[in-house]
Each structure stands twice: as structure tokens, then as C-alpha cells.
Design a protein around this motif. Structure first.
Motif, PDB file in Angstrom:
ATOM      1  N   LYS A 217       0.834  -1.218   0.000  1.00  0.00           N
ATOM      2  CA  LYS A 217       0.000   0.000   0.000  1.00  0.00           C
ATOM      3  C   LYS A 217       0.864   1.261   0.000  1.00  0.00           C
ATOM      4  O   LYS A 217       0.580   2.215  -0.725  1.00  0.00           O
ATOM      5  CB  LYS A 217      -0.960   0.007   1.197  1.00  0.00           C
ATOM      6  N   ARG A 218       1.912   1.276   0.816  1.00  0.00           N
ATOM      7  CA  ARG A 218       2.796   2.452   0.873  1.00  0.00           C
ATOM      8  C   ARG A 218       3.496   2.682  -0.465  1.00  0.00           C
ATOM      9  O   ARG A 218       3.584   3.811  -0.943  1.00  0.00           O
ATOM     10  CB  ARG A 218       3.809   2.315   2.007  1.00  0.00           C
ATOM     11  N   ILE A 219       4.004   1.620  -1.066  1.00  0.00           N
ATOM     12  CA  ILE A 219       4.670   1.745  -2.367  1.00  0.00           C
ATOM     13  C   ILE A 219       3.673   2.271  -3.406  1.00  0.00           C
ATOM     14  O   ILE A 219       3.985   3.185  -4.178  1.00  0.00           O
ATOM     15  CB  ILE A 219       5.267   0.383  -2.804  1.00  0.00           C
ATOM     16  N   ALA A 220       2.476   1.710  -3.421  1.00  0.00           N
ATOM     17  CA  ALA A 220       1.455   2.140  -4.381  1.00  0.00           C
ATOM     18  C   ALA A 220       1.075   3.600  -4.170  1.00  0.00           C
ATOM     19  O   ALA A 220       0.859   4.341  -5.140  1.00  0.00           O
ATOM     20  CB  ALA A 220       0.224   1.241  -4.273  1.00  0.00           C
ATOM     21  N   GLU A 221       0.987   4.053  -2.921  1.00  0.00           N
ATOM     22  CA  GLU A 221       0.661   5.457  -2.638  1.00  0.00           C
ATOM     23  C   GLU A 221       1.719   6.400  -3.195  1.00  0.00           C
ATOM     24  O   GLU A 221       1.404   7.433  -3.780  1.00  0.00           O
ATOM     25  CB  GLU A 221       0.500   5.667  -1.124  1.00  0.00           C
ATOM     26  N   VAL A 222       2.985   6.048  -3.024  1.00  0.00           N
ATOM     27  CA  VAL A 222       4.075   6.884  -3.548  1.00  0.00           C
ATOM     28  C   VAL A 222       4.018   6.931  -5.077  1.00  0.00           C
ATOM     29  O   VAL A 222       4.077   7.998  -5.686  1.00  0.00           O
ATOM     30  CB  VAL A 222       5.452   6.364  -3.063  1.00  0.00           C
ATOM     31  N   LEU A 223       3.890   5.762  -5.704  1.00  0.00           N
ATOM     32  CA  LEU A 223       3.844   5.726  -7.165  1.00  0.00           C
ATOM     33  C   LEU A 223       2.607   6.446  -7.709  1.00  0.00           C
ATOM     34  O   LEU A 223       2.676   7.133  -8.735  1.00  0.00           O
ATOM     35  CB  LEU A 223       3.908   4.283  -7.659  1.00  0.00           C
ATOM     36  N   SER A 224       1.480   6.310  -7.007  1.00  0.00           N
ATOM     37  CA  SER A 224       0.260   7.019  -7.419  1.00  0.00           C
ATOM     38  C   SER A 224       0.450   8.527  -7.337  1.00  0.00           C
ATOM     39  O   SER A 224      -0.015   9.265  -8.204  1.00  0.00           O
ATOM     40  CB  SER A 224      -0.923   6.613  -6.538  1.00  0.00           C
ATOM     41  N   ALA A 225       1.133   8.981  -6.289  1.00  0.00           N
ATOM     42  CA  ALA A 225       1.394  10.418  -6.154  1.00  0.00           C
ATOM     43  C   ALA A 225       2.244  10.922  -7.322  1.00  0.00           C
ATOM     44  O   ALA A 225       1.996  12.006  -7.866  1.00  0.00           O
ATOM     45  CB  ALA A 225       2.087  10.707  -4.820  1.00  0.00           C
ATOM     46  N   PHE A 226       3.245  10.135  -7.722  1.00  0.00           N
ATOM     47  CA  PHE A 226       4.050  10.516  -8.900  1.00  0.00           C
ATOM     48  C   PHE A 226       3.188  10.564 -10.157  1.00  0.00           C
ATOM     49  O   PHE A 226       3.300  11.484 -10.960  1.00  0.00           O
ATOM     50  CB  PHE A 226       5.228   9.551  -9.099  1.00  0.00           C
ATOM     51  N   ASP A 227       2.329   9.554 -10.335  1.00  0.00           N
ATOM     52  CA  ASP A 227       1.446   9.541 -11.509  1.00  0.00           C
ATOM     53  C   ASP A 227       0.536  10.767 -11.533  1.00  0.00           C
ATOM     54  O   ASP A 227       0.327  11.372 -12.581  1.00  0.00           O
ATOM     55  CB  ASP A 227       0.588   8.274 -11.530  1.00  0.00           C
ATOM     56  N   GLU A 228      -0.018  11.125 -10.375  1.00  0.00           N
ATOM     57  CA  GLU A 228      -0.885  12.308 -10.309  1.00  0.00           C
ATOM     58  C   GLU A 228      -0.107  13.573 -10.654  1.00  0.00           C
ATOM     59  O   GLU A 228      -0.618  14.449 -11.361  1.00  0.00           O
ATOM     60  CB  GLU A 228      -1.513  12.419  -8.919  1.00  0.00           C
ATOM     61  N   LYS A 229       1.121  13.681 -10.183  1.00  0.00           N
ATOM     62  CA  LYS A 229       1.959  14.838 -10.508  1.00  0.00           C
ATOM     63  C   LYS A 229       2.243  14.888 -12.008  1.00  0.00           C
ATOM     64  O   LYS A 229       2.201  15.957 -12.624  1.00  0.00           O
ATOM     65  CB  LYS A 229       3.264  14.788  -9.709  1.00  0.00           C
ATOM     66  N   ILE A 230       2.538  13.744 -12.592  1.00  0.00           N
ATOM     67  CA  ILE A 230       2.779  13.681 -14.039  1.00  0.00           C
ATOM     68  C   ILE A 230       1.522  14.123 -14.797  1.00  0.00           C
ATOM     69  O   ILE A 230       1.603  14.903 -15.753  1.00  0.00           O
ATOM     70  CB  ILE A 230       3.221  12.261 -14.459  1.00  0.00           C
ATOM     71  N   GLU A 231       0.352  13.635 -14.380  1.00  0.00           N
ATOM     72  CA  GLU A 231      -0.904  14.037 -15.024  1.00  0.00           C
ATOM     73  C   GLU A 231      -1.135  15.537 -14.878  1.00  0.00           C
ATOM     74  O   GLU A 231      -1.544  16.205 -15.843  1.00  0.00           O
ATOM     75  CB  GLU A 231      -2.078  13.258 -14.440  1.00  0.00           C
ATOM     76  N   ASP A 232      -0.875  16.082 -13.685  1.00  0.00           N
ATOM     77  CA  ASP A 232      -1.008  17.526 -13.479  1.00  0.00           C
ATOM     78  C   ASP A 232      -0.078  18.295 -14.413  1.00  0.00           C
ATOM     79  O   ASP A 232      -0.479  19.278 -15.040  1.00  0.00           O
ATOM     80  CB  ASP A 232      -0.694  17.915 -12.029  1.00  0.00           C
ATOM     81  N   ASN A 233       1.163  17.852 -14.505  1.00  0.00           N
ATOM     82  CA  ASN A 233       2.123  18.519 -15.393  1.00  0.00           C
ATOM     83  C   ASN A 233       1.693  18.424 -16.851  1.00  0.00           C
ATOM     84  O   ASN A 233       1.829  19.383 -17.608  1.00  0.00           O
ATOM     85  CB  ASN A 233       3.528  17.940 -15.204  1.00  0.00           C
ATOM     86  N   ASN A 234       1.163  17.272 -17.254  1.00  0.00           N
ATOM     87  CA  ASN A 234       0.679  17.128 -18.632  1.00  0.00           C
ATOM     88  C   ASN A 234      -0.490  18.066 -18.909  1.00  0.00           C
ATOM     89  O   ASN A 234      -0.586  18.640 -19.997  1.00  0.00           O
ATOM     90  CB  ASN A 234       0.291  15.680 -18.924  1.00  0.00           C
ATOM     91  N   ARG A 235      -1.384  18.252 -17.914  1.00  0.00           N
ATOM     92  CA  ARG A 235      -2.502  19.201 -18.086  1.00  0.00           C
ATOM     93  C   ARG A 235      -1.971  20.630 -18.209  1.00  0.00           C
ATOM     94  O   ARG A 235      -2.447  21.411 -19.042  1.00  0.00           O
ATOM     95  CB  ARG A 235      -3.478  19.092 -16.917  1.00  0.00           C
ATOM     96  N   ILE A 236      -0.971  20.967 -17.404  1.00  0.00           N
ATOM     97  CA  ILE A 236      -0.367  22.310 -17.478  1.00  0.00           C
ATOM     98  C   ILE A 236       0.280  22.514 -18.844  1.00  0.00           C
ATOM     99  O   ILE A 236       0.102  23.559 -19.477  1.00  0.00           O
ATOM    100  CB  ILE A 236       0.658  22.510 -16.337  1.00  0.00           C
ATOM    101  N   ILE A 237       1.013  21.521 -19.309  1.00  0.00           N
ATOM    102  CA  ILE A 237       1.658  21.615 -20.625  1.00  0.00           C
ATOM    103  C   ILE A 237       0.604  21.805 -21.709  1.00  0.00           C
ATOM    104  O   ILE A 237       0.763  22.650 -22.597  1.00  0.00           O
ATOM    105  CB  ILE A 237       2.524  20.365 -20.894  1.00  0.00           C
ATOM    106  N   LYS A 238      -0.484  21.040 -21.635  1.00  0.00           N
ATOM    107  CA  LYS A 238      -1.559  21.164 -22.635  1.00  0.00           C
ATOM    108  C   LYS A 238      -2.152  22.567 -22.602  1.00  0.00           C
ATOM    109  O   LYS A 238      -2.370  23.178 -23.653  1.00  0.00           O
ATOM    110  CB  LYS A 238      -2.645  20.121 -22.381  1.00  0.00           C
ATOM    111  N   THR A 239      -2.392  23.100 -21.413  1.00  0.00           N
ATOM    112  CA  THR A 239      -2.935  24.456 -21.287  1.00  0.00           C
ATOM    113  C   THR A 239      -1.972  25.479 -21.862  1.00  0.00           C
ATOM    114  O   THR A 239      -2.379  26.388 -22.595  1.00  0.00           O
ATOM    115  CB  THR A 239      -3.243  24.782 -19.806  1.00  0.00           C
ATOM    116  N   LEU A 240      -0.685  25.340 -21.565  1.00  0.00           N
ATOM    117  CA  LEU A 240       0.308  26.268 -22.095  1.00  0.00           C
ATOM    118  C   LEU A 240       0.400  26.179 -23.616  1.00  0.00           C
ATOM    119  O   LEU A 240       0.528  27.207 -24.293  1.00  0.00           O
ATOM    120  CB  LEU A 240       1.674  26.015 -21.454  1.00  0.00           C
TER     121      LEU A 240
END
Length: 183
Positions: free
Chosen positions: A113-136
Motif C-alpha cells: 500500500k505504501r509503495i502504491a501510494e508513492v507511485l500514485s502520487a508521482f502519476d498524479e503529478k505527471i498528469e497535473d504537469n501534462n494538463r499544465i503543458i496542454k494548457t500552455l
């Protein structure tokens, strides 16, 4: 029911998962074959392309896409991260036998669960960055259209000659850059 290209539409209520990069071959309006939700997600394995995807929504599948759930005492998100690159695509063939024989050292449930939480947080950050890039990128395109497509610079409309602003020219890449020697 396993759907085919002929049975789906470009729009509908239920996505039909396929093996390609887009992940969805089309849609239908019947009852979904696989019931999943954010609280009860499913992962899918594409037999021929080795794609493993996280599915937190109801869907149907084409042939050779297998819906999977984690067995008891295994965290599905951890399992998803652990198996998503278990088998590499080599050729368009059935990879399920190789996939199901893959072996991993697996930690206890709380560590999963802890490993999955860390990896999920990275995935969410990547998705956020991709949304920012798309907006830019959309903003850059809007500025480009405003300046160059509408042909207004400093509030003045430019005169067009042969479809381009007066005083501008069409040039080949080779006319505006030079290739540097290598090595």
C-alpha cells in the motif's frame, strides 16, 4: 460479450477497451460487461500488445483484453505498478502465458500500500504537469492565432499579399538554418 470493431460506435455510454495506444476502440449503449469504479477498479492486460491499464470505470472489452483483480492480501494498485512492465512487447502474439508465469518478490500488504501510494502520487503529478503543458500549448496557439492568423500587430491589421502579410516571405528550412558539422 467480447466486442468487435463492427459492434461499436464513435459515441456511447460504455467504452469498449482494446489493445491499442488509445485504449478504447469505441462505445456501446448496452450494459457494461465489466463493472468497475474508483473504489473498486480493475486492471486490464492486452494479450497481444502487453498493455496493462488501470480502469476505474465500467467498460466492455474486445477479444484478447483480460480484466484482472488482485487476489486477497494483495493491493491492486501495487499489483498494477508491479506487473505493468512484466512482459515486453516483442511481436503481435499471445503473451498471456508469459505474463501469468512472471515472478516477483512481493512485500507484505502494508508495504504494498505504501509503495502504491508513492507511485500514485508521482502519476498524479505527471498528469497535473501534462494538463499544465496542454494548457500552455493551447495558450501559445491562441497567441499565435491572434498575432499571425488574424494578422494584427500592435493593433494594426496587416495587408496580405498572396495569403501572407506584406513584407513577409515564405522560406524553406534550409534557407533559414545551417547544419553544423558533427564530431
Amino acid at each position: 460479450h467480447r466486442y468487435s470493431q463492427q459492434e461499436v460506435s464513435p459515441r456511447g455510454a460504455v467504452p469498449v477497451v482494446d489493445q491499442g495506444d488509445k485504449g478504447v476502440i469505441g462505445y456501446h449503449n448496452s450494459k457494461p460487461d465489466i463493472i468497475a469504479s474508483p473504489k473498486d477498479p480493475i486492471i486490464t492486460f492486452a494479450n497481444h500488445t502487453c498493455r496493462v491499464e488501470w480502469r476505474p470505470y465500467p467498460f466492455s472489452v474486445i477479444q484478447n483484453v483480460f480484466p484482472l483483480r488482485a487476489k486477497e492480501d494483495f493491493d491492486l494498485r501495487y499489483v498494477y505498478y508491479r506487473v505493468k512492465d512484466a512482459v515486453r512487447f516483442e511481436e503481435y502474439k499471445g503473451h498471456w502465458p508469459i505474463f501469468e508465469r512472471a515472478e516477483f518478490i512481493v512485500p507484505g500488504f502494508s508495504t504494498q500500500k505504501r509503495i502504491a501510494e508513492v507511485l500514485s502520487a508521482f502519476d498524479e503529478k505527471i498528469e497535473d504537469n501534462n494538463r499544465i503543458i496542454k494548457t500552455l500549448e493551447e495558450m501559445a496557439q491562441a497567441i499565435f492565432r491572434e498575432w499571425f492568423v488574424k494578422f494584427k500587430i500592435k493593433g494594426k491589421k496587416l495587408k496580405l499579399q498572396n495569403g501572407i502579410p506584406e513584407g513577409w516571405a515564405v522560406k524553406r528550412v534550409s534557407e533559414i538554418i545551417r547544419r553544423l558539422p558533427q564530431g
